[in-house]
Write a protein that holds these residues in place. Structure first.
Motif, PDB file in Angstrom:
ATOM      1  N   SER A  25      46.160  37.192  30.659  1.00  0.00           N
ATOM      2  CA  SER A  25      45.251  36.789  31.912  1.00  0.00           C
ATOM      3  C   SER A  25      44.191  35.238  32.065  1.00  0.00           C
ATOM      4  CB  SER A  25      43.688  37.944  31.695  1.00  0.00           C
ATOM      5  OG  SER A  25      43.409  37.705  30.658  1.00  0.00           O
ATOM      6  N   ARG A  26      43.639  34.937  32.520  1.00  0.00           N
ATOM      7  CA  ARG A  26      43.117  33.287  33.133  1.00  0.00           C
ATOM      8  C   ARG A  26      42.581  33.381  31.509  1.00  0.00           C
ATOM      9  NH1 ARG A  26      42.497  29.661  37.260  1.00  0.00           N
ATOM     10  NH2 ARG A  26      44.418  29.560  37.724  1.00  0.00           N
ATOM     11  N   LEU A  27      41.350  34.006  31.236  1.00  0.00           N
ATOM     12  CA  LEU A  27      40.399  34.018  30.549  1.00  0.00           C
ATOM     13  C   LEU A  27      40.149  34.473  28.676  1.00  0.00           C
ATOM     14  CD1 LEU A  27      37.983  33.791  29.548  1.00  0.00           C
ATOM     15  CD2 LEU A  27      37.335  36.542  28.988  1.00  0.00           C
ATOM     16  N   SER A  28      41.869  34.510  28.711  1.00  0.00           N
ATOM     17  CA  SER A  28      42.827  34.861  27.344  1.00  0.00           C
ATOM     18  C   SER A  28      43.451  33.334  27.024  1.00  0.00           C
ATOM     19  CB  SER A  28      43.584  35.827  27.246  1.00  0.00           C
ATOM     20  OG  SER A  28      45.067  36.071  28.345  1.00  0.00           O
ATOM     21  N   PHE A  29      44.317  32.792  28.003  1.00  0.00           N
ATOM     22  CA  PHE A  29      44.738  31.767  28.237  1.00  0.00           C
ATOM     23  C   PHE A  29      43.894  30.495  28.480  1.00  0.00           C
ATOM     24  CE2 PHE A  29      45.842  27.968  30.401  1.00  0.00           C
ATOM     25  CZ  PHE A  29      47.305  27.610  29.527  1.00  0.00           C
ATOM     26  N   GLU A  30      42.847  30.983  28.679  1.00  0.00           N
ATOM     27  CA  GLU A  30      41.679  29.416  28.300  1.00  0.00           C
ATOM     28  C   GLU A  30      40.894  29.704  26.634  1.00  0.00           C
ATOM     29  OE1 GLU A  30      38.830  29.798  30.648  1.00  0.00           O
ATOM     30  OE2 GLU A  30      39.991  28.673  32.462  1.00  0.00           O
ATOM     31  N   LEU A  31      41.031  31.115  26.121  1.00  0.00           N
ATOM     32  CA  LEU A  31      40.992  31.981  25.040  1.00  0.00           C
ATOM     33  C   LEU A  31      41.914  30.630  23.895  1.00  0.00           C
ATOM     34  CD1 LEU A  31      39.106  32.654  22.670  1.00  0.00           C
ATOM     35  CD2 LEU A  31      40.252  35.406  23.069  1.00  0.00           C
ATOM     36  N   LEU A  32      43.456  30.502  24.008  1.00  0.00           N
ATOM     37  CA  LEU A  32      44.175  30.480  23.257  1.00  0.00           C
ATOM     38  C   LEU A  32      44.452  29.223  23.117  1.00  0.00           C
ATOM     39  CD1 LEU A  32      47.039  30.369  21.807  1.00  0.00           C
ATOM     40  CD2 LEU A  32      48.270  30.578  24.196  1.00  0.00           C
ATOM     41  N   PHE A  75      39.799  18.538  38.496  1.00  0.00           N
ATOM     42  CA  PHE A  75      40.741  19.333  39.230  1.00  0.00           C
ATOM     43  C   PHE A  75      40.655  20.681  39.490  1.00  0.00           C
ATOM     44  CE2 PHE A  75      41.716  15.736  35.479  1.00  0.00           C
ATOM     45  CZ  PHE A  75      41.782  15.163  36.538  1.00  0.00           C
ATOM     46  N   GLY A  76      39.651  20.738  39.041  1.00  0.00           N
ATOM     47  CA  GLY A  76      39.534  22.485  39.873  1.00  0.00           C
ATOM     48  C   GLY A  76      40.497  23.392  39.501  1.00  0.00           C
ATOM     49  N   ILE A  77      41.290  23.597  37.976  1.00  0.00           N
ATOM     50  CA  ILE A  77      42.637  24.228  37.297  1.00  0.00           C
ATOM     51  C   ILE A  77      42.035  24.746  36.256  1.00  0.00           C
ATOM     52  CG2 ILE A  77      43.846  22.395  37.440  1.00  0.00           C
ATOM     53  CD1 ILE A  77      43.493  21.189  35.586  1.00  0.00           C
ATOM     54  N   THR A  78      40.027  25.528  35.917  1.00  0.00           N
ATOM     55  CA  THR A  78      40.180  26.805  35.201  1.00  0.00           C
ATOM     56  C   THR A  78      39.470  27.451  35.856  1.00  0.00           C
ATOM     57  OG1 THR A  78      38.419  25.295  34.109  1.00  0.00           O
ATOM     58  CG2 THR A  78      40.527  24.699  33.178  1.00  0.00           C
ATOM     59  N   ALA A 123      42.640  17.927  22.139  1.00  0.00           N
ATOM     60  CA  ALA A 123      42.451  18.251  22.780  1.00  0.00           C
ATOM     61  C   ALA A 123      43.227  18.210  23.955  1.00  0.00           C
ATOM     62  CB  ALA A 123      41.188  18.370  23.193  1.00  0.00           C
ATOM     63  N   LEU A 124      42.936  16.222  24.510  1.00  0.00           N
ATOM     64  CA  LEU A 124      43.397  16.850  26.340  1.00  0.00           C
ATOM     65  C   LEU A 124      44.632  17.083  26.632  1.00  0.00           C
ATOM     66  CD1 LEU A 124      42.706  15.423  28.858  1.00  0.00           C
ATOM     67  CD2 LEU A 124      43.799  13.102  28.062  1.00  0.00           C
ATOM     68  N   PRO A 125      46.285  17.283  25.506  1.00  0.00           N
ATOM     69  CA  PRO A 125      47.142  18.090  26.054  1.00  0.00           C
ATOM     70  C   PRO A 125      46.981  19.475  25.995  1.00  0.00           C
ATOM     71  CG  PRO A 125      47.965  16.202  24.392  1.00  0.00           C
ATOM     72  CD  PRO A 125      46.458  16.541  24.258  1.00  0.00           C
ATOM     73  N   ILE A 126      46.162  20.329  25.306  1.00  0.00           N
ATOM     74  CA  ILE A 126      46.395  21.749  25.009  1.00  0.00           C
ATOM     75  C   ILE A 126      45.488  21.877  26.367  1.00  0.00           C
ATOM     76  CG2 ILE A 126      44.843  23.131  23.816  1.00  0.00           C
ATOM     77  CD1 ILE A 126      45.911  22.367  21.285  1.00  0.00           C
ATOM     78  N   ALA A 127      44.356  20.883  26.655  1.00  0.00           N
ATOM     79  CA  ALA A 127      43.468  21.175  28.111  1.00  0.00           C
ATOM     80  C   ALA A 127      44.406  20.693  29.145  1.00  0.00           C
ATOM     81  CB  ALA A 127      42.211  20.682  28.736  1.00  0.00           C
ATOM     82  N   LEU A 128      45.503  20.522  29.078  1.00  0.00           N
ATOM     83  CA  LEU A 128      46.465  20.123  30.874  1.00  0.00           C
ATOM     84  C   LEU A 128      47.023  20.997  30.622  1.00  0.00           C
ATOM     85  CD1 LEU A 128      47.653  15.906  30.534  1.00  0.00           C
ATOM     86  CD2 LEU A 128      45.946  17.284  31.778  1.00  0.00           C
ATOM     87  N   MET A 129      47.278  22.216  29.508  1.00  0.00           N
ATOM     88  CA  MET A 129      48.620  23.606  30.059  1.00  0.00           C
ATOM     89  C   MET A 129      47.563  24.383  31.374  1.00  0.00           C
ATOM     90  SD  MET A 129      49.917  25.215  27.139  1.00  0.00           S
ATOM     91  CE  MET A 129      48.271  25.815  25.627  1.00  0.00           C
ATOM     92  N   SER A 130      46.144  23.907  31.461  1.00  0.00           N
ATOM     93  CA  SER A 130      45.825  24.894  32.469  1.00  0.00           C
ATOM     94  C   SER A 130      46.428  23.932  34.212  1.00  0.00           C
ATOM     95  CB  SER A 130      43.857  24.243  32.849  1.00  0.00           C
ATOM     96  OG  SER A 130      43.862  24.650  31.243  1.00  0.00           O
ATOM     97  N   MET A 131      46.890  22.804  34.368  1.00  0.00           N
ATOM     98  CA  MET A 131      47.900  22.253  34.954  1.00  0.00           C
ATOM     99  C   MET A 131      48.961  23.172  35.527  1.00  0.00           C
ATOM    100  SD  MET A 131      48.392  18.761  36.072  1.00  0.00           S
ATOM    101  CE  MET A 131      49.997  17.942  37.621  1.00  0.00           C
ATOM    102  N   LEU A 132      50.180  23.523  34.390  1.00  0.00           N
ATOM    103  CA  LEU A 132      50.662  24.113  34.182  1.00  0.00           C
ATOM    104  C   LEU A 132      50.809  25.670  35.178  1.00  0.00           C
ATOM    105  CD1 LEU A 132      52.460  21.364  32.366  1.00  0.00           C
ATOM    106  CD2 LEU A 132      53.144  22.830  31.837  1.00  0.00           C
ATOM    107  N   ARG A 133      49.728  26.355  34.293  1.00  0.00           N
ATOM    108  CA  ARG A 133      49.272  27.553  34.351  1.00  0.00           C
ATOM    109  C   ARG A 133      48.655  27.525  35.806  1.00  0.00           C
ATOM    110  NH1 ARG A 133      46.220  32.101  34.858  1.00  0.00           N
ATOM    111  NH2 ARG A 133      46.774  33.472  33.584  1.00  0.00           N
ATOM    112  N   SER A 134      48.217  26.407  36.472  1.00  0.00           N
ATOM    113  CA  SER A 134      47.476  26.647  37.913  1.00  0.00           C
ATOM    114  C   SER A 134      48.960  26.327  39.420  1.00  0.00           C
ATOM    115  CB  SER A 134      46.629  25.441  37.531  1.00  0.00           C
ATOM    116  OG  SER A 134      46.710  25.532  39.290  1.00  0.00           O
TER     117      SER A 134
END
Length: 287
Positions: A25-32, A75-78, A123-134
């Motif tokens: 899920s998206r929540l589990s992805f953000e937990l990762l 950026f509206g991606i989480t 932290a920044l690169p890991i946070a940017l994974m949200s863009m890929l998922r979005s």
């Protein structure tokens, strides 16, 4: 044999853990993302200042990394709420500097440098994974991870069996050009499989996926070398011991830390060239 079994078991658990949290899920992805940020920054804090690092500063570094994860929501991606992330991270920057001011540390500049380098590097690169998922769904993120693992596997197998010419002996004496090309070729070859398997989720051309394979192969290798450079400069072999036979979490995600920002730029460039994003930018400028 026991070391090999322990290493293999730890590797299987690590891969299963990543796949589960990416896909569930998206929540589990953000937990990762949060777990990788916490573990990565704790390890970086430990190896960067070793005995002199205060526990309070490490805790504030972790908090800052998590707030940076929240801040990408601009950026509206989480799924995290509103614009609170960037505002809270701005407050954190002020608080972190004041903490150093009143902490009476004899070397405040290196301490602040370690704090913000850790957040930008991890932290920044890991946070940017949200863009890929979005933009590509969990399938695109999973494809990136699998390409990274295939690149590592190809580089290791070819390097061990055929490696003769050193790739970057000053930083990593064991890496070879043969291993590098073996990893790149396997990552690029997997692009054709991902186009067939994941093309319906992120409908890009085969050439686009080949470009993704090249990014993973080249920037993944650079990511590995960058971490090796840092560890060698402070005379550390592994970033930690969390994964038996594999070292620390930074030793596992070092390639990821350069691949994700490059992939984010690759997606952004694709959208600009395709015309959709460029048109929106022009509309905003004319508004």
């Amino acid at each position: 044999m026991n070391n090999l079994l322990r290493r293999s078991f730890a590797g299987i658990l690590y891969v299963a853990f990543i796949v589960l949290l990416v896909c569930y899920s998206r929540l589990s992805f953000e937990l990762l993302q949060a777990i990788l940020i916490v573990l990565g920054i704790v390890e970086f804090s430990h190896i960067s200042e070793c005995r002199n690092r205060r526990v309070l500063i490490t805790v504030t570094d972790v908090i800052g990394g998590l707030l940076l994860l929240c801040a990408v929501n601009i950026f509206g991606i989480t799924t995290l709420p509103g614009y609170y992330g960037p505002a809270l991270y701005g407050v954190y920057i002020i608080a972190r500097m004041l903490l150093e001011l009143y902490g009476a540390d004899e070397h405040p500049l290196p301490s602040l440098g370690h704090t913000f380098l850790g957040q930008i590097y991890i932290a920044l690169p890991i946070a940017l994974m949200s863009m890929l998922r979005s933009y590509g769904g969990p399938e695109l993120v999973l494809a990136m991870f699998i390409m990274l693992w295939l690149n590592d596997t190809g580089a290791y197998c070819v390097g061990v069996t055929m490696g003769r010419h050193r790739l970057f002996e000053r930083v990593s004496p064991k890496k070879s050009w043969e291993g590098f090309w073996g990893g790149v070729l396997l990552a690029v070859a997997s692009a054709f499989v991902f186009k067939y398997c994941f093309g319906s989720y992120y409908p890009m051309s085969t050439g686009w996926y080949v470009g993704m394979g090249l990014i993973v192969g080249v920037f993944g290798t650079w990511g590995d070398l960058v971490e090796s450079m840092m560890k060698r400069s402070i005379h550390v072999k592994d970033s930690g011991k969390i994964l038996p036979g594999h070292g620390g979490i930074l030793d596992r995600i070092d390639s990821l830390l350069l691949v994700v920002p490059t992939m984010a730029f690759y997606i952004l460039l694709t959208r600009i060239v395709s015309g959709g994003l460029l048109g929106k930018i022009i509309e905003l400028l004319n508004a």
